[in-house]
Design an enzyme around this catalytic site. Structure first.
Site, PDB file in Angstrom:
ATOM      1  N   ILE A 126       0.816  -1.209   0.000  1.00  0.00           N
ATOM      2  CA  ILE A 126       0.000   0.000   0.000  1.00  0.00           C
ATOM      3  C   ILE A 126       0.851   1.260   0.000  1.00  0.00           C
ATOM      4  O   ILE A 126       0.445   2.287  -0.552  1.00  0.00           O
ATOM      5  CB  ILE A 126      -0.995  -0.006   1.196  1.00  0.00           C
ATOM      6  CG1 ILE A 126      -2.035   1.107   1.034  1.00  0.00           C
ATOM      7  CG2 ILE A 126      -0.270   0.111   2.517  1.00  0.00           C
ATOM      8  CD1 ILE A 126      -2.875   1.029  -0.218  1.00  0.00           C
ATOM      9  N   GLY A 135      -6.034  -6.768   0.514  1.00  0.00           N
ATOM     10  CA  GLY A 135      -6.545  -5.821   1.509  1.00  0.00           C
ATOM     11  C   GLY A 135      -5.685  -4.578   1.532  1.00  0.00           C
ATOM     12  O   GLY A 135      -5.114  -4.183   0.517  1.00  0.00           O
ATOM     13  N   GLU A 136      -5.634  -3.929   2.702  1.00  0.00           N
ATOM     14  CA  GLU A 136      -4.813  -2.720   2.906  1.00  0.00           C
ATOM     15  C   GLU A 136      -5.310  -1.513   2.117  1.00  0.00           C
ATOM     16  O   GLU A 136      -4.684  -0.465   2.142  1.00  0.00           O
ATOM     17  CB  GLU A 136      -3.341  -2.962   2.536  1.00  0.00           C
ATOM     18  CG  GLU A 136      -2.658  -4.085   3.266  1.00  0.00           C
ATOM     19  CD  GLU A 136      -1.210  -4.304   2.809  1.00  0.00           C
ATOM     20  OE1 GLU A 136      -0.706  -3.497   1.987  1.00  0.00           O
ATOM     21  OE2 GLU A 136      -0.593  -5.284   3.263  1.00  0.00           O
ATOM     22  N   GLY A 137      -6.403  -1.642   1.371  1.00  0.00           N
ATOM     23  CA  GLY A 137      -6.804  -0.565   0.466  1.00  0.00           C
ATOM     24  C   GLY A 137      -6.086  -0.627  -0.864  1.00  0.00           C
ATOM     25  O   GLY A 137      -6.173   0.317  -1.667  1.00  0.00           O
ATOM     26  N   SER A 138      -5.401  -1.733  -1.145  1.00  0.00           N
ATOM     27  CA  SER A 138      -4.522  -1.804  -2.315  1.00  0.00           C
ATOM     28  C   SER A 138      -5.288  -1.717  -3.638  1.00  0.00           C
ATOM     29  O   SER A 138      -4.840  -1.045  -4.575  1.00  0.00           O
ATOM     30  CB  SER A 138      -3.685  -3.090  -2.269  1.00  0.00           C
ATOM     31  OG  SER A 138      -4.510  -4.228  -2.125  1.00  0.00           O
TER      32      SER A 138
END
Length: 348
Positions: free
Chosen positions: A104, A304-307
């Site tokens: 990210i 995940g992580e907003g990636s």
């Protein structure tokens, strides 16, 4: 700053949602019809530009202040072997985010987004949802407010992400509680579970639904009983963004699962959101279908992580660049679609 004093205030905030600026939406749509291209030839880029204009309240929207926030939390249910990684990885990954060593970090740098990391009581996992609520009322409110506090009013585009070992289990429980179905319909392999781990995950989700399902009468109570601190924080952030009229890119399965209880209480809740991508996690496509959202990307991502949202942010920037930077037919002295017909009408 948006703040929820108690569950009733959260419910009231969810019940009273602002709409986009109709005049700005119409002005942006009119501008699209005058740009030097056949109308509709840029496909969804045109829709995105109009969407952004409506929520920002200006004919020419901007994406100079893109902000990403990662919320991190630990889960009591992780002790049941529902993840291929141990809970201490959550703390280690927060350190990696801060050292700028994660995916990210690279992806937010590429799309020009500011990145903030908000760890939430990592030394105090939530309750094991198979035998108790995930959070007390006070803990859930604190998480919702941590999310809301992370949203600045001048943000032009927001996306949120999460880090929390075991958090696909509460996410699956939230999705099943809101939309129905069996545990097996919503679980996936997450970080790489084997078949035994997948069976443990299904059993955990089923046990949580059996214990809490009849008590989940509101979005707050559903999040409190079945969610997690980082999950509630994402919900609080996206609700705060709505009241600040900040458009949002939704990331993957866990982010979307965090939205499901709010959508159940107000079916207009996601009007300020675009689905960034469809992840490889099994339940994400089902959630997007229930949401009525068509993802911008489908890249097989499941980090995940907003990636995924970070990658999709570049599409939003492209949409805005075309909308703002192109000349109109009049500016470029290019004949529009009906120019010849208009001239014939004038001569007649």
């Amino acid at each position: 700053m948006i703040r929820f004093a108690d569950p009733a205030a959260f419910a009231a905030s969810l019940a009273r949602l602002p709409a986009p600026d109709a005049a700005a939406t119409e002005a942006a749509r009119a501008r699209q019809s005058e740009l030097t291209k056949p109308l509709g030839s840029l496909g969804r880029l045109e829709e995105i530009a109009v969407f952004m204009a409506g929520w920002q309240g200006r004919e020419r929207p901007r994406a100079d202040l893109i902000r990403a926030v990662i919320f991190a939390g630990n889960h009591g249910v992780a002790a049941r072997g529902v993840s291929a990684y141990p809970p201490e990885v959550t703390v280690q990954m927060v350190a990696n985010f801060r050292a700028r060593g994660a995916a990210i970090n690279a992806l937010t740098a590429a799309c020009g987004a500011e990145l903030a990391v908000v760890p939430l009581d990592l030394d105090r996992p939530t309750g094991d949802i198979t035998c108790m609520p995930a959070m007390s009322e006070a803990d859930c409110l604190a998480a919702l407010n941590a999310g809301a506090a992370a949203v600045a009013a001048d943000t032009e585009l927001l996306f949120v992400g999460e880090m929390g070992i075991g958090n696909t289990t509460p996410a699956a429980a939230l999705a099943a509680q809101v939309f129905g179905g069996e545990a097996a319909d919503w679980i996936g392999r997450g970080t790489g579970l084997d078949d035994d781990g997948l069976a443990r995950k299904a059993a955990a989700v089923a046990a949580a639904l059996s214990l809490h399902g009849r008590h989940c009468g509101t979005a707050f109570e559903t999040l409190r009983r079945l969610g997690g601190r980082e999950i509630a924080a994402m919900a609080g952030a996206v609700l705060a963004a709505r009241h600040l009229r900040v458009p949002v890119l939704l990331d993957g399965f866990i982010t979307c699962a965090a939205m499901a209880p709010l959508l159940a209480d107000n079916d207009a809740f996601l009007a300020h959101c675009l689905a960034a991508h469809c992840s490889a996690e099994a339940g994400h496509a089902r959630l997007l279908d229930r949401f009525g959202l068509d993802p911008l990307l489908q890249l097989g991502m499941r980090l995940g992580e907003g990636s995924g949202a970070a990658v999709a942010a570049q599409i939003v920037r492209s949409a805005i660049a075309a909308h703002n930077g192109m000349a109109t037919f009049a500016e470029a002295a290019v004949a529009g679609k009906n120019a010849g017909r208009d001239a014939e009408t004038a001569q007649a």
